[in-house]
Enzyme design. Structure first.
Site, PDB file in Angstrom:
ATOM      1  N   ILE A 175      -3.999   0.687  -2.784  1.00 49.40           N
ATOM      2  CA  ILE A 175      -4.544  -0.663  -2.938  1.00 49.40           C
ATOM      3  C   ILE A 175      -5.957  -0.642  -2.375  1.00 49.40           C
ATOM      4  CG2 ILE A 175      -4.445  -3.085  -2.263  1.00 49.40           C
ATOM      5  CD1 ILE A 175      -1.495  -3.018  -2.283  1.00 49.40           C
ATOM      6  N   ASP A 176      -6.914  -0.667  -3.258  1.00 51.24           N
ATOM      7  CA  ASP A 176      -8.312  -0.776  -2.843  1.00 51.24           C
ATOM      8  C   ASP A 176      -8.633  -2.263  -2.783  1.00 51.24           C
ATOM      9  OD1 ASP A 176     -10.903  -0.029  -2.201  1.00 51.24           O
ATOM     10  OD2 ASP A 176     -11.548  -0.088  -4.281  1.00 51.24           O
ATOM     11  N   THR A 219      -7.426  -4.244   0.225  1.00 55.14           N
ATOM     12  CA  THR A 219      -6.192  -4.790   0.808  1.00 55.14           C
ATOM     13  C   THR A 219      -6.372  -6.245   1.242  1.00 55.14           C
ATOM     14  OG1 THR A 219      -5.474  -2.593   1.528  1.00 55.14           O
ATOM     15  CG2 THR A 219      -4.458  -4.472   2.619  1.00 55.14           C
ATOM     16  N   GLU A 264      -5.092   7.799   0.669  1.00 51.13           N
ATOM     17  CA  GLU A 264      -5.506   7.019   1.838  1.00 51.13           C
ATOM     18  C   GLU A 264      -4.434   6.924   2.916  1.00 51.13           C
ATOM     19  OE1 GLU A 264      -7.729   2.874   3.052  1.00 51.13           O
ATOM     20  OE2 GLU A 264      -6.886   3.041   1.045  1.00 51.13           O
ATOM     21  N   ASP A 316     -12.316   5.615  -2.522  1.00 49.87           N
ATOM     22  CA  ASP A 316     -12.923   4.299  -2.740  1.00 49.87           C
ATOM     23  C   ASP A 316     -13.888   4.281  -3.921  1.00 49.87           C
ATOM     24  OD1 ASP A 316     -11.725   2.769  -0.696  1.00 49.87           O
ATOM     25  OD2 ASP A 316     -13.061   3.662   0.797  1.00 49.87           O
ATOM     26  N   ASP A 329      -6.155   5.748  -4.091  1.00 53.45           N
ATOM     27  CA  ASP A 329      -6.272   4.561  -3.253  1.00 53.45           C
ATOM     28  C   ASP A 329      -5.212   3.589  -3.749  1.00 53.45           C
ATOM     29  OD1 ASP A 329      -6.878   2.380  -1.702  1.00 53.45           O
ATOM     30  OD2 ASP A 329      -9.038   2.684  -1.843  1.00 53.45           O
ATOM     31  N   ASP A 353       0.840  -1.205   0.000  1.00 56.49           N
ATOM     32  CA  ASP A 353       0.000   0.000   0.000  1.00 56.49           C
ATOM     33  C   ASP A 353       0.874   1.254   0.000  1.00 56.49           C
ATOM     34  OD1 ASP A 353      -3.146  -0.622   0.902  1.00 56.49           O
ATOM     35  OD2 ASP A 353      -1.749  -2.172   1.527  1.00 56.49           O
TER      36      ASP A 353
END
Length: 315
Positions: A116-117, A119, A65, A254, A114, A43
């Site tokens: 890593i949307d 995770t 994020e 998101d 984001d 991330d």
């Protein structure tokens, strides 16, 4: 796609490079943040790659994020090692420096990230997405979304009023991308996407919707904004997210990228009560009713009305 804007080309490059960062993390494990959500080395590395590429091209305002709070020295070193594999000229000891640039001085124009949307999907080796969008005057103007584990790896992208596209992750020529369109179906034949994790959105709500609207096909359960991609390219018709926590407001990172991609593919995206998404409230969306993306206006209106009636009956 011809004559893609500079912003779009940069966005596609950034998510592609960030996807490489996620693949360089061996046996990823979760670090638990103060809000109990998981984060990984990937991330942080993905976000740093994206921010670095954007900054190289004159962009300075971000709502992303991840931040540098709580990062241990061991984590910092691991993140830096991954970033250097993607960006060999990355300065030593610059992880915190880059993450601290996650600031927005203007509500009128910024990028939201984001890294890593999904995770938890990433940790399982399942679906996840790297999502990037440029906001101007409360509307998404440019979006890029990389889904490394979807159909061999896909990058979705869109630019306002210029359509939505997809391309294989290993293709570098954006002009060769395929334009995509939503695929409306009769309500009963619709395909519904829902969150893999039930705490993210109630699975019982999805089951009730399918039952009450006589939708016979099984739902597709997956993590991340990949669900928006499936609505945009015609493999699904409905994605909705209704928070399981009271007074919960969705985060802009998101939904920003996925929302524009669906809209430019001919679909409709709104809050569950039908209100439009507005991106002028910092990291939070403007409404707590939830999110709905569909392949066409008729289906969208039917589902908005369905949830309005549910709310009235509940009251």
């Amino acid at each position: 796609m011809s004559l893609a804007s500079k912003d779009l080309k940069i966005a596609v490059k950034a998510v592609r490079f960030a996807s490489e960062a996620t693949k360089f993390v061996n046996s990823p494990s979760a670090i638990i943040k103060s809000d109990s959500s998981p984060v990984t080395i990937a991330d942080y590395a993905s976000q740093i790659v994206i921010m670095s590429i954007l900054q190289e091209n004159g962009n300075a305002d971000f709502i992303a994020e991840e931040d540098d709070k709580g990062l241990s020295n061991d984590t910092l070193e691991k993140v830096e090692d991954v970033v250097k594999k993607v960006l060999p000229n990355f300065k030593p000891n610059s992880v915190k420096e880059v993450l601290r640039r996650n600031v927005c001085t203007s509500n009128s124009q910024f990028w939201t990230i984001d890294p890593i949307d999904g995770t938890k999907g990433y940790l399982r080796g399942d679906q996840y997405a790297i999502c990037l969008a440029k906001i101007f005057d409360g509307k998404v103007q440019v979006a890029a979304m990389c889904c490394p584990n979807l159909d061999g790896g896909i990058i979705f992208f869109a630019e306002r009023d210029r359509g939505a596209y997809q391309m294989k992750i290993d293709e570098e020529d954006i002009s060769a991308a395929e334009r995509i369109y939503c695929h409306p179906r009769e309500t009963e034949a619709s395909v519904l996407c829902e969150s893999y994790e039930s705490p993210h959105s109630s699975h019982s709500d999805s089951g009730n919707l399918r039952k009450d609207l006589n939708i016979s096909k099984d739902s597709i359960r997956m993590d991340s904004q990949c669900k928006y991609g499936l609505v945009a390219n015609g493999k699904a018709n409905i994605f909705f997210r209704r928070a399981t926590k009271e007074n919960y407001y969705e985060k802009i990172w998101d939904h920003a990228a996925g929302a524009l991609i669906v809209q430019e593919a001919g679909g409709i995206v709104s809050h569950l009560n039908g209100d439009p998404l507005v991106f002028t409230n910092g990291p939070l969306l403007n409404n707590g009713s939830g999110i709905l993306a569909t392949s066409d206006d008729s289906l969208h209106s039917k589902i908005v009305q369905y949830f309005k009636e549910k709310q009235v009956n509940k009251a």
